[in-house]
Design an enzyme around this catalytic site. Structure first.
Site, PDB file in Angstrom:
ATOM      1  N   GLY A   9     -22.651   1.922  -4.491  1.00 24.64           N
ATOM      2  CA  GLY A   9     -22.095   0.774  -5.208  1.00 24.64           C
ATOM      3  C   GLY A   9     -22.540   0.796  -6.658  1.00 24.64           C
ATOM      4  O   GLY A   9     -22.842   1.848  -7.221  1.00 24.64           O
ATOM      5  N   CYS A  10     -22.597  -0.366  -7.257  1.00 17.28           N
ATOM      6  CA  CYS A  10     -23.005  -0.499  -8.657  1.00 17.28           C
ATOM      7  C   CYS A  10     -24.391   0.100  -8.854  1.00 17.28           C
ATOM      8  O   CYS A  10     -25.346  -0.291  -8.197  1.00 17.28           O
ATOM      9  CB  CYS A  10     -23.004  -1.977  -9.050  1.00 17.28           C
ATOM     10  SG  CYS A  10     -23.600  -2.282 -10.719  1.00 17.28           S
TER      11      CYS A  10
END
Length: 154
Positions: A9-10
């Site tokens: 993810g981020c």
């Protein structure tokens, strides 16, 4: 020192998570797994480069094993959501382990298999050979240390 590379993810939150682990000596965030050479954040965020936001971890194997890092990787995000982590959606946010050698491949595959046996949802984490890692722009490095705890995707 040995290297591990994960996409979960981020990369801001993933880096902050791993920086606090004993044995992790250095981290940097960037892009890997795609087909565009030296991509920028503006290119990667479109989802067209094939790259994942990723973290490169340099760790001391006398203090933490690769197996322990992979277990931590699975704990720091939801490995059952395809191309999504929270509000961040797209292939650039996919769950992926980029293995550096056959030993890392075997460890990652074994842990993923064990988790799949225990989980009610399928683990969709990719396990892929490492590719060129392109360091993200400086403002992405140590983002939470510099800016506090803003949510990813903002």
């Amino acid at each position: 020192m040995e290297k591990a590379v994960f996409g979960a993810g981020c990369f801001w939150g993933v880096e902050a998570f791993f920086e606090g682990i004993r044995g992790v000596e250095e981290t940097r965030v960037g892009y890997t797994g795609g087909h565009v050479e030296s991509p920028s954040y503006e290119e990667v965020k479109t989802g067209t480069t094939g790259h994942a936001e990723a973290i490169e971890i340099w760790y001391n194997p006398w203090k933490i094993s690769y197996e322990e890092l992979v277990i931590k990787f699975f704990e720091c995000h939801n490995p059952t959501t395809m191309n999504r982590q929270g509000i961040d959606v797209g292939t650039q946010y996919r769950s992926v382990i980029f293995f550096q050698n056959l030993q890392q491949l075997e460890v990652a595959a074994r842990i993923k298999s064990k988790l799949n046996q225990k989980s009610s949802k399928k683990i969709v984490t990719e396990i892929s050979p490492a590719k060129e890692f392109y360091q993200a722009e400086e403002y992405h490095q140590k983002y939470f240390q510099k800016n506090g705890t803003l949510a990813c995707g903002i």
